[in-house]
Each structure stands twice: as structure tokens, then as C-alpha cells.
Design an enzyme around this catalytic site. Structure first.
Site, PDB file in Angstrom:
ATOM      1  N   ASN A   1       0.830  -1.299  -0.093  1.00 14.43           N
ATOM      2  CA  ASN A   1      -0.002   0.115  -0.065  1.00 14.43           C
ATOM      3  C   ASN A   1       1.027   1.343  -0.037  1.00 14.43           C
ATOM      4  O   ASN A   1       0.625   2.038  -1.091  1.00 14.43           O
ATOM      5  CB  ASN A   1      -0.889  -0.161   1.360  1.00 14.43           C
ATOM      6  CG  ASN A   1      -1.927   0.955   1.374  1.00 14.43           C
ATOM      7  OD1 ASN A   1      -1.988   1.767   2.424  1.00 14.43           O
ATOM      8  ND2 ASN A   1      -2.710   1.108   0.147  1.00 14.43           N
ATOM      9  N   TRP A   2       1.818   1.277   1.051  1.00  8.71           N
ATOM     10  CA  TRP A   2       2.657   2.506   0.929  1.00  8.71           C
ATOM     11  C   TRP A   2       3.711   2.671  -0.204  1.00  8.71           C
ATOM     12  O   TRP A   2       3.976   3.620  -0.647  1.00  8.71           O
ATOM     13  CB  TRP A   2       3.364   2.507   2.452  1.00  8.71           C
ATOM     14  CG  TRP A   2       4.151   3.547   2.835  1.00  8.71           C
ATOM     15  CD1 TRP A   2       5.241   3.516   3.680  1.00  8.71           C
ATOM     16  CD2 TRP A   2       3.897   4.941   2.637  1.00  8.71           C
ATOM     17  NE1 TRP A   2       5.697   4.946   3.875  1.00  8.71           N
ATOM     18  CE2 TRP A   2       5.073   5.848   3.309  1.00  8.71           C
ATOM     19  CE3 TRP A   2       3.211   5.781   1.707  1.00  8.71           C
ATOM     20  CZ2 TRP A   2       5.345   7.127   3.069  1.00  8.71           C
ATOM     21  CZ3 TRP A   2       3.306   7.042   1.703  1.00  8.71           C
ATOM     22  CH2 TRP A   2       4.191   8.121   2.376  1.00  8.71           C
TER      23      TRP A   2
ATOM     24  N   LYS B   1       5.124   5.360  17.679  1.00 13.14           N
ATOM     25  CA  LYS B   1       3.787   5.939  17.760  1.00 13.14           C
ATOM     26  C   LYS B   1       2.790   4.722  17.638  1.00 13.14           C
ATOM     27  O   LYS B   1       1.375   4.951  17.809  1.00 13.14           O
ATOM     28  CB  LYS B   1       3.468   7.022  16.564  1.00 13.14           C
ATOM     29  CG  LYS B   1       4.183   6.655  15.182  1.00 13.14           C
ATOM     30  CD  LYS B   1       2.929   6.294  14.355  1.00 13.14           C
ATOM     31  CE  LYS B   1       3.468   5.501  13.056  1.00 13.14           C
ATOM     32  NZ  LYS B   1       2.680   5.287  12.154  1.00 13.14           N
TER      33      LYS B   1
ATOM     34  N   ARG C   1      -4.054   1.610  11.082  1.00 14.79           N
ATOM     35  CA  ARG C   1      -4.549   0.098  11.178  1.00 14.79           C
ATOM     36  C   ARG C   1      -4.200  -0.292  12.684  1.00 14.79           C
ATOM     37  O   ARG C   1      -4.869  -1.181  13.147  1.00 14.79           O
ATOM     38  CB  ARG C   1      -3.683  -0.908  10.187  1.00 14.79           C
ATOM     39  CG  ARG C   1      -2.359  -0.733  10.256  1.00 14.79           C
ATOM     40  CD  ARG C   1      -1.934  -1.879   9.244  1.00 14.79           C
ATOM     41  NE  ARG C   1      -0.324  -2.167   9.090  1.00 14.79           N
ATOM     42  CZ  ARG C   1       0.122  -1.357   8.260  1.00 14.79           C
ATOM     43  NH1 ARG C   1      -0.181  -0.477   7.366  1.00 14.79           N
ATOM     44  NH2 ARG C   1       1.502  -1.767   8.285  1.00 14.79           N
TER      45      ARG C   1
ATOM     46  N   LYS D   1       8.256   1.781   9.179  1.00 18.69           N
ATOM     47  CA  LYS D   1       8.027   2.201  10.592  1.00 18.69           C
ATOM     48  C   LYS D   1       7.928   0.786  11.352  1.00 18.69           C
ATOM     49  O   LYS D   1       6.983   0.243  11.531  1.00 18.69           O
ATOM     50  CB  LYS D   1       6.530   2.760  10.659  1.00 18.69           C
ATOM     51  CG  LYS D   1       6.671   4.275   9.759  1.00 18.69           C
ATOM     52  CD  LYS D   1       5.368   4.830   9.860  1.00 18.69           C
ATOM     53  CE  LYS D   1       5.434   6.442   9.401  1.00 18.69           C
ATOM     54  NZ  LYS D   1       4.281   7.025   9.139  1.00 18.69           N
TER      55      LYS D   1
END
Length: 363
Positions: free
Chosen positions: A14-15, A206, A270, A121
Site C-alpha cells: 500500500n505505502w 507511535k 491500522r 515504521k
């Protein structure tokens, strides 16, 4: 670096596909880049046809970014080494658990003066426990410098062309300029900072806080409680970086990689969605991952586990009650409705010196 800079995107989820829209357009438009951009695609069959063939014929990643056209100069390649061998810039955007194996495959097969940038990430497990930054793994294995790109960048919104910001952490100014040119767009604004480790750590921590935000949503505790969890999460992120990556700048946490990414992930990511469902459905994290994520992996719970290992080793669990509680909820040592009791007497409420004052000079 070469006269014409060759670019390879390692990953097409997706990214990866969303960023390929920007990188492909810039490579075609800017004279310093080679127009053709290779994109490593893990080969899958979609309705009996190879995904690479679908992408190269229709210029659409129908599995991971349906409805968005990729620039025609982005070429899907199913062989990792073939995709990467001529690259001057390698953009890594795959689940973090694949990085060690990918680096083994690429060792000795890429240009020795290439540079990398990680958009990943998450952490990997360090030998003996704890965390290993993905950029450090790439540099250690491939012997090339690795910058990082992190920010409040939900992939579908980036693909739609909605305005957002991002942060590149790069210790070399010369590479920072090239990378900024490659990623900057009218809707995707880039700030380059030299505090690379803090940028990357923000991108992983995060996800832990987002799990806490999801628990709050699942428990229907309201916006005030969620805001408190987000704020305490930010304070624990700052504290964690100060303990384990000393010398980082407080100002970095106010870039897109810090507070902005934290907010957007706690409302739209998500990790938040699955954590909310964890509370409301009674299903396990693993079951929900399979049901909700279309083959993608959740980063929050494994990151919380590795962070907890590091905190426990230093006897610091009580200084990070939010991170600790989230880990224990994810591993069924606590129930989601125990979360608030765990943070009711947070050190941040008792000790005004939790954030060391010398950092304020860096604002």
C-alpha cells in the site's frame, strides 16, 4: 553519485505503491534522475495472472492500491537483485521482518556507492533482545548510508494527492538534498533534519500509542481520554529517545515524524483499528490481523514487546506506564479496561522533570 540517478523501490504494498506515484513522477520530470524506476514486487497470482504483469500492463497495483494509476515509467520487477542492481538510491518500503533476508540477497549485488532510505515504521529484534533500527541494519549489512522518511502519511491519502508533510532524517546534507528532490511534490512537502535516529524511533513508537488509542475507542471512553493517552504517549516517546538515543533534539518531535504522525495514526491507522476491534470482538490480535489487514502486518504489538524488554532490562517499566500497559494488554496479562488505572498516576502527573530541560535549547 551517477550523472543520472537510478532509483529502485524495494516493496510494492500500500505505502510502497503510493510513494511510487510521487517518485515515478519526479524521476520522469527532473533531469538529474533516470526516468525508469524499478519496483520490486513479490510475485503473486491475482485471478490467475501475475501481479507484475498486471502492474506493467495496466499501471495499477490492483491488490494493494486499487483505483490509483502508477506512472508508466515505474516498472514492476519480480526479482529483487534484478530490480536493485543498477540503483543509486534504494527505497526500502517492506515489512521490517523481511529486511535482514533482503539485505543478504543484495549483499555484493548493488552499486558500492549507492545510498538507501527506509520508509519502514518498525524495529527489528536485536540479538539478545531489544530493538535494532532498520536503517542501522541496512547500513550494517550493505555497507551503504541509509536515511529515513517518516511522517503523518496514511498511504491512501497520499495516493489521493491530499496535502501532507513528511520528515527525512539524513545525516549527510548532500544526500538530503537529492532525497528531498526525489520525494517533494506539491501535495507532499518534505522537511530534512539531521536527527535521523529520533525520526526513525518516532515512526515505530507511535504505533504503540496508537494501540492505546484503539483500546480507548473500543472501550468508548471518549475524546478527552484519548487525548490524554496521546499526550502521555508523546511524553513517553520523548523520554524513551532521551534514555536510549541521547543527543536527539526536542524539535524533531514537532516535525511530521513526531506529533503529526502520532495524531494521524491514533485516529486513522491500522494499529488503532485492530486494537479497537480487539476490545469489541474478543478475538486475538493474530485473528484480527488475518481478517482486517489483507496480508499486512501490525507493527504496534511486536514493537511494544521489544520496547518492554529494553525497559525491563533498565528497570524503567514504572517510568513508562503507558507503554508497559499496552504491551501487557496485547499479551493478555492485563484487560483493556485496566489501561486507565495504569496511567492514572503517571510520572508525568507527579514529576515535572520527566522531560529534561536541556533539550528545550534545541527548539
Amino acid at each position: 553519485m551517477a550523472d543520472k540517478v537510478n532509483v529502485c523501490i524495494v516493496g510494492s504494498g500500500n505505502w510502497g505503491s503510493a510513494i511510487a506515484k510521487i517518485v515515478g513522477a519526479n524521476a520522469a520530470a527532473l533531469p538529474e534522475f533516470e526516468e525508469r524506476v524499478t519496483m520490486f514486487v513479490y510475485e503473486e497470482l491475482i485471478d490467475g495472472k501475475k501481479l507484475t504483469e498486471i502492474i506493467n500492463e495496466t499501471h495499477e497495483n490492483v491488490k494493494y492500491l486499487k483505483g490509483h494509476k502508477l506512472p508508466p515509467n515505474v516498472v514492476a520487477v519480480p526479482d529483487l537483485v534484478e530490480a536493485a542492481k543498477n540503483a543509486d538510491i534504494l527505497i526500502f518500503v517492506v515489512p521490517h521482518q523481511f529486511i535482514p533476508n533482503f539485505c543478504k540477497q543484495l549483499l555484493g549485488k548493488i552499486k558500492p556507492n549507492a545510498i538507501a532510505i527506509s520508509l519502514i515504521k518498525g524495529f527489528d529484534k536485536a540479538e539478545g533482545g531489544g530493538i535494532d533500527l532498520i536503517s542501522h541494519i541496512i547500513t550494517r549489512h550493505l555497507k551503504i548510508p541509509c536515511a529515513v522518511l517518516m511522517g503523518a502519511n496514511l498511504a491512501n491519502e497520499v495516493a489521493e494527492g491530499n496535502f501532507c508533510e513528511t520528515t527525512i532524517g539524513c545525516t549527510d546534507k548532500k544526500y538530503g538534498k537529492v532525497l528531498r528532490d526525489l520525494f517533494q511534490a506539491n501535495h507532499f512537502r518534505v522537511v530534512v533534519v539531521d536527527d535521523a535516529d529520533a525520526v526513525e524511533v518516532c515512526g515505530a513508537l507511535k504505533n504503540i500509542v496508537a494501540c492505546g488509542a484503539g483500546f480507548v475507542d473500543g472501550l468508548k471512553l471518549g475524546d478527552n481520554t484519548k487525548a490524554a493517552v496521546i499526550r502521555l504517549g508523546l511524553m513517553e516517546m520523548i523520554r524513551f529517545v532521551d534514555v536510549f538515543y541521547p543527543g536527539s533534539k526536542l524539535s524533531t518531535f514537532f516535525e511530521s515524524c513526531g506529533v503529526a504522525d502520532l495524531i494521524t495514526t491514533c485516529y486513522g491507522g491500522r494499529n488503532r483499528r485492530v486494537s479497537e476491534a480487539f476490545v469489541t470482538s474478543g478475538k486475538t490480535i493474530e485473528e484480527l490481523e488475518k481478517e482486517m489487514l489483507n496480508g499486512q502486518k501490525l507493527q504496534g504489538p511486536p514493537t511494544a514487546e521489544e520496547v518492554n524488554y529494553m525497559l525491563k532490562n533498565k528497570g524503567l517499566e514504572d517510568k513508562f506506564p503507558l507503554f508497559t500497559a499496552i504491551h501487557k494488554i496485547c499479551t493478555n496479562q492485563l484487560k483493556p479496561n485496566d489501561l486507565i488505572d495504569c496511567i492514572r498516576n503517571h510520572p508525568e502527573h507527579m514529576d515535572t522533570s520527566i522531560m529534561p530541560s536541556p533539550k528545550l535549547q534545541n527548539l
